[in-house]
Structure formats: C-alpha cells, structure tokens
Scaffold this motif. Structure first.
Motif, short mmCIF file in Angstrom:
data_model
loop_
_atom_site.label_atom_id
_atom_site.label_comp_id
_atom_site.label_asym_id
_atom_site.label_seq_id
_atom_site.Cartn_x
_atom_site.Cartn_y
_atom_site.Cartn_z
N UNK A 1 24.03 39.83 49.18
CA UNK A 1 24.18 39.26 47.64
C UNK A 1 25.81 38.88 47.23
N UNK A 2 26.70 38.91 48.34
CA UNK A 2 28.12 38.81 48.09
C UNK A 2 28.13 37.59 47.46
N UNK A 3 29.13 37.33 46.38
CA UNK A 3 29.40 36.05 45.79
C UNK A 3 30.67 35.52 46.36
N UNK A 4 31.42 36.23 47.17
CA UNK A 4 32.61 35.75 47.59
C UNK A 4 33.60 35.56 46.40
N UNK A 5 33.84 36.42 45.78
CA UNK A 5 34.89 36.63 44.73
C UNK A 5 36.17 37.26 45.18
N UNK A 6 36.15 37.78 46.53
CA UNK A 6 37.07 38.37 47.08
C UNK A 6 37.87 39.55 46.20
N UNK A 7 36.95 39.84 45.43
CA UNK A 7 37.49 41.28 44.54
C UNK A 7 37.83 42.39 45.57
N UNK A 8 37.16 42.82 46.42
CA UNK A 8 37.19 43.75 47.32
C UNK A 8 38.51 43.55 48.05
N UNK A 9 38.88 42.44 48.49
CA UNK A 9 40.22 42.34 49.23
C UNK A 9 41.28 42.41 47.88
N UNK A 10 41.25 42.01 46.89
CA UNK A 10 42.16 41.85 45.85
C UNK A 10 42.76 43.46 45.46
N UNK A 11 41.43 44.25 45.19
CA UNK A 11 41.64 45.47 44.77
C UNK A 11 42.13 46.49 45.92
N UNK A 12 41.96 46.20 47.27
CA UNK A 12 42.09 47.31 48.27
C UNK A 12 43.56 47.36 48.52
N UNK A 13 44.08 48.57 48.20
CA UNK A 13 45.35 49.00 48.55
C UNK A 13 46.04 48.48 49.98
N UNK A 14 44.93 48.45 50.89
CA UNK A 14 45.51 48.43 52.10
C UNK A 14 45.48 46.92 52.55
N UNK A 15 44.51 45.82 52.39
CA UNK A 15 44.58 44.53 52.60
C UNK A 15 45.99 44.17 52.63
N UNK A 16 46.76 43.82 53.53
CA UNK A 16 48.32 43.60 53.42
C UNK A 16 48.55 42.20 53.69
N UNK A 17 47.72 41.19 54.04
CA UNK A 17 48.42 39.79 54.05
C UNK A 17 48.62 39.45 52.55
N UNK A 18 49.98 38.77 52.76
CA UNK A 18 50.37 38.27 51.37
C UNK A 18 49.55 37.18 50.96
N UNK A 19 48.95 36.31 51.73
CA UNK A 19 48.06 35.28 51.49
C UNK A 19 46.94 35.45 52.48
N UNK A 20 45.88 35.69 51.84
CA UNK A 20 44.47 36.03 52.61
C UNK A 20 44.24 34.68 53.49
N UNK A 21 43.75 34.87 54.54
CA UNK A 21 43.58 34.06 55.53
C UNK A 21 42.44 33.10 54.82
N UNK A 22 41.34 33.87 54.20
CA UNK A 22 40.44 33.13 53.47
C UNK A 22 40.53 32.34 52.24
N UNK B 1 33.19 45.52 42.82
CA UNK B 1 32.30 44.55 43.19
C UNK B 1 31.23 44.12 42.37
N UNK B 2 31.07 42.64 41.66
CA UNK B 2 30.43 42.27 40.54
C UNK B 2 28.97 42.57 41.20
N UNK B 3 28.98 42.26 42.53
CA UNK B 3 27.25 42.17 43.05
C UNK B 3 27.07 43.64 43.40
N UNK B 4 27.75 44.84 43.12
CA UNK B 4 27.30 46.17 43.24
C UNK B 4 27.03 46.42 44.53
N UNK B 5 27.76 45.88 45.53
CA UNK B 5 27.44 45.83 46.66
C UNK B 5 28.38 47.47 47.32
N UNK B 6 27.67 48.24 48.31
CA UNK B 6 28.41 49.23 48.65
C UNK B 6 29.56 49.06 49.64
N UNK B 7 30.50 48.34 49.19
CA UNK B 7 31.42 47.83 50.08
C UNK B 7 32.45 49.07 50.78
#
Ligand code: SF4
Ligand code: SF4
Ligand code: FES
Lengths: 142, 370
Positions: free
Chosen positions: B247-268, B321-327
């Motif tokens: 059900x992922x809608x690819x909003x990238x929230x999970x990446x944005x709020x992750x304190x670890x995701x370290x790339x300045x600009x995400x490849x995606x 996660x807006x899709x309420x996925x267990x990320x």
C-alpha cells in the motif's frame, strides 16, 4: 516451466582491473562459456552500490554476479574488502525480506583467470537453470 | 555522582525546569536543546538560551513528533558552535551516536541529558487527548515507580514505543533516572562530579531500584518485540517485502523522518530516477504492467541496505506513514538479523566503527573464492 527451455539472464558487475580483464581474456582465448551474461564494467567492486544489484533483480534478472580482484589485489587497496561486507549485508537483507539471496554471487577473479571466469559463468548458469526463473519476472507490483 | 532533585508539591515538571535553568545560570551550558510547549500547546524541540523561557520546557510530555537527534546534529556539527545541553530520550541518544559516526553530529561541545522514556504518543493522538479531557501527566509519571508502563485509558503508545526494549538511558553525560523513582517526591539524576559541584549539589544514596525496574521493563518489552518480530518475519517469508509494502504511496515520509537516513539528497529524489517515457513502456511490455511510481520496492530495499545497520528502532517511520505501514517493524526485524551478522548494536558505542565503512582482511575468507 520446462527448465531446459529456460535461459537464465545474468547481469554481471565486473571490476575493470581484474574480473573484466579476466572475462576479456576468456574471450580472446576462445574459452567457451554460456552467452547468458550481460557484463557491466565498473572501476572497482567497491563501486557496486546495493541499488545496482537490486534493480536488475527486481526487474526480473535471474542472477547478479559481482566480480572483483582477489583480497589484497584491489587497485584501490580496500574496495573489495568493503564490497565483501556490503554484499554480505545485502544477501542477509534479501533473505530476511523474503527473496532468494543465492541469486547474488560475489567472486574474486583475477585478470589472468579467464578460465575461472568461464567456469563461474557456466556454474552460475547451470545453478540458475536448476533453480528456475526469478519470480520477479511475473511481478509487476514492485 | 547521583543526586536527587527535590520535587515540591508533586510538580516534577517544575523541578526538571528548575534543574535546566540552573544549568544555564551556572553556565554549565550556553543553551539547552529541549522539547518546548508552543503557545498553541503543542510540543517542539527548541534551542533555548534565555533561562526564563525554560518555564515552557517540557521534556516529560509523552509525545514524540520527531527524533531530535537530527536537530542535535544541526546545532553541533561544526565550529564555531555553542556549548549545548541536549535533552534527549534514549532512542534519540542512540540515533545521535549513529549520526556522530555518520559525521552529521558532534559530541565535542554537547552535554547529553538523557531522560528515561515511559512511552510516547503520536502527535495526532496527543492532540486528541488534549482536546478530550487532557493528558494526565501525574498518572503517567507515576508509572515510572513500578515500571508497569501503560498508556492513558482509551489511547495507545506509538507503535515503536510498544516494542521498545531500550527505553532506559545509557551512556548520557547527565541522566534523569525516572525508572524506579517516586517522581512526586524527587528526581534522581546522575551527572559528572565536577558538574554537580558547579551546581552546588550533594550526593544522594543509591537504592538500586532503577536497575530492578529497568530489568522488568526490558523483559516485558522484549517479549512484545519478539512476538512482533516473529509475526513480521513470517509475513515477509510469505508475502515478501512487496506484500508488506503493497500500500506504499511513495511519499518518502519514512525516509524524511528517519534520523539515520544520511544522504543529503536521497538517490530516489535525484535525476537518476527520472526515467525516459519509453523506459516505462519497456517495463510495462516486459512484465505486462509496471507499478507506478516506479522503483517502489527498490526504494525500500535500498534504504534497508543503506541504513538498517544503524536503525535505532525509534519507530518515527511508522508514526509518519500515511498508509499505516509497519515500516519500523520491518526495519527492526530485518535490522536485528543484519546487525547480528556484524555483531553491531546501533547506538552502543560512539567508538565502534560503522560496519560498512570498516573491514578486516582476514574475515569471511571463503566468500568469493568458490
Ligand atoms: S528506520 Fe524507522 S525505526 Fe529505524 S531509525 Fe529510521 S525512523 Fe527510526
Ligand atoms: S512513509 Fe509509508 S507510504 Fe510513505 S514512502 Fe514510506 S512506506 Fe511508503
Ligand atoms: S579494483 Fe578490482 S576490486 Fe577494486
């Protein structure tokens, strides 16, 4: 599916200095190996981002081969040592995410090992024929 | 040294605010990074330089809208910088340790002030509670004594908190030891001796209650965690990641709020994934159809490969996660397996190198030689 008719597709990421040269040697020495492999040349096995391996797998490639210099021989000193850890992590992630991690092979093949390159591709092709096609070939919702 | 901050008329929050003010007034630090109550009543981290404004500090509010390790990185990453006291929960402290290793935060001029975590609510839940009768802070803080952590009747803690087996602070410069304490009477704090001296504080006795209560909380949470991990592993085996993330809608929230995701600009988010129109046609023809936006599972699998070794299990990804996925559950369950391969525990030790930037020549010698 009749596996005799199934021809696996292998994507290979080979380092410029060792394995790519080894593959070239296999060609110029006319050593026979299956035509199932599509080769992509990189400067070093350490330059293989996990994304490069994942993309073909999700698109339906049956196997991905990563080839680099033997430990100690990397032209950038430690690229292959880092690649080793990265691929170990990648395979563990694939396994725990419900995918076949054995579709990913990492092999050290030097510039003079044309024979070893040909054997590796032969073995991998046979292994994948036995295993069958990547289920991702059918899955559009990825 | 272990001291007790006295609590007057049962107001633990006032005592914590007083302690933070003292840190500023005694010039132990020049500013405090701490969750603050906004005039609207919501909670946000802020860097506070004026001790008077600490009347709005609320590091005990049971809400977590973001993992503040990231902002602790912003205020510490390079010189010149202030000497800052950063008030953080345990998952934020662990994330901070990882960010230091990723060269996105520095502990040089930071005094870490860890607060044991009794569980937090999602922002929306917290707001609903405020609108509907309010948050009973006293009752919440009372759970620290026994370690029988429970949300307010009718509400649930964040998914990440429910399975967090490390809610207790380890390795901070200053620790507000909530577990085991009667917070209506006093707040036990451990801090460096010279800091205690500067503040004019004298040592209190150790009663061993915190260790006991922490053990109990860890056992209870570990049980929940293991059950949920087992459930998720079974799902992953059966459905694969494309089933769990269907059900992922690819909003990238999970990446944005992750304190670890370290790339300045995400490849995606980069032009690498701006494919030519005909490329989509080719994919559609090859498989009969192709999911759009393209590369959705590739996004999740790449994120796993890039950061799962450092996942501290804060659960912010699930919360947002807006899709309420267990990320977070997926990342934690997979993370545990991969971390075990490298005997790595994120947040454990700032001196321990990240597994993928280090290596030994004489390890996994059989790999690649077949
Ligand atoms: S992946 Fe999720 S749980 Fe893990 S550190 Fe990032 S936001 Fe927290
Ligand atoms: S937050 Fe949820 S919907 Fe958004 S990209 Fe992540 S998994 Fe997909
Ligand atoms: S140059 Fe061949 S592996 Fe690094």
């Amino acid at each position: 599916m009749n596996n005799d008719a199934f021809e696996p597709k292998i994507v290979a990421f080979l380092c410029n200095w060792c394995t790519y040269t080894g593959a070239d040697l296999a060609g110029t020495s006319r050593i026979q190996y299956p035509p199932n492999v599509r080769i992509i040349r990189l400067m070093c096995s350490g330059a293989v981002d996990p994304t490069y391996v994942l993309k073909p797998l999700l698109d339906g490639a049956d196997g991905v081969l990563i080839g680099g210099c033997h430990p100690g021989d990397c032209h950038y000193q430690s690229g292959n040592y880092k690649a080793r850890r990265r691929i170990i992590a990648l395979k563990e992630i694939l396994k725990s995410a419900g995918y076949d991690e054995d579709r990913v092979w990492l092999r050290w093949i030097s510039a003079s090992e044309g024979q070893r390159f040909a054997e590796t591709v032969t073995k991998m092709t046979e292994f994948l024929k036995e295993k069958g096609p990547n289920p991702m070939r059918q899955k559009w919702a990825v | 040294m272990r001291i007790i901050i006295p609590v007057e008329s049962g107001d633990a929050l006032a005592a914590v605010r007083g302690f933070l003010k003292r840190l500023l007034e005694a010039e132990v630090v020049e500013a405090v990074l701490v969750p603050m109550e906004t005039p609207a009543g919501t909670i946000t981290p802020a860097l506070v330089a004026d001790p008077d404004l600490l009347d709005a500090a609320n590091p005990l509010a049971p809400v977590m809208g973001l993992n503040a390790a990231r902002v602790a990185g912003h205020v510490s990453i390079r010189e010149p910088r202030g000497r800052i006291g950063a008030v953080l929960r345990s998952c934020e402290l662990r994330a901070l340790v990882e960010l230091v290793k990723l060269q996105q935060a520095s502990l040089e001029d930071l005094v870490t002030i860890g607060v044991d975590c009794l569980g937090t609510y999602d922002v929306a839940v917290y707001n609903a509670m405020r609108a509907d009768g309010g948050v009973d802070l006293a009752a919440y803080l009372a759970t620290a004594r026994s370690g029988e952590l429970a949300p307010q009747e009718g509400y649930a803690f964040r998914d990440g908190c429910q399975m967090c087996e490390k809610p207790h602070v380890e390795g901070a410069d200053v620790t507000l030891e909530l577990f085991g304490a009667d917070l209506s009477a006093g707040i036990p704090v451990t801090l460096p001796d010279e800091m205690a001296e500067k503040l004019g504080l004298s040592p209190a006795e150790e009663d061993g209650r915190r260790a006991e209560v922490v053990e109990k909380v860890v056992a209870a949470r570990t049980q929940v965690r293991d059950a949920r991990f087992a459930e998720m592993r079974q799902r992953l085996d059966q459905e694969g990641i494309e089933g769990v993330f269907a059900a992922c809608v690819r909003c990238h929230n999970c990446m944005t709020v992750c304190p670890i995701c370290y790339c300045k600009t995400c490849l995606f988010k980069s032009p690498v994934f701006d494919h030519e129109p005909m490329q989509y046609m080719n994919w559609a023809r090859r498989k009969g159809a192709t999911r759009l936006p393209a590369d959705t599972m590739l996004f999740h699998l790449t994120r796993l490969n890039h950061m799962v070794l450092s996942c501290v299990g804060c659960g912010m990804c699930t919360s947002d996660c807006p899709a309420e996925l267990p990320v977070g559950l997926v990342f934690r369950a997979i993370g545990q397996q991969v971390q075990a391969v490298f005997d790595y525990v994120p947040g454990r030790d700032v001196e321990e190198p990240l597994p993928l930037v280090t290596f030994r020549e004489d390890e996994w010698m059989e790999v690649g030689e077949e």
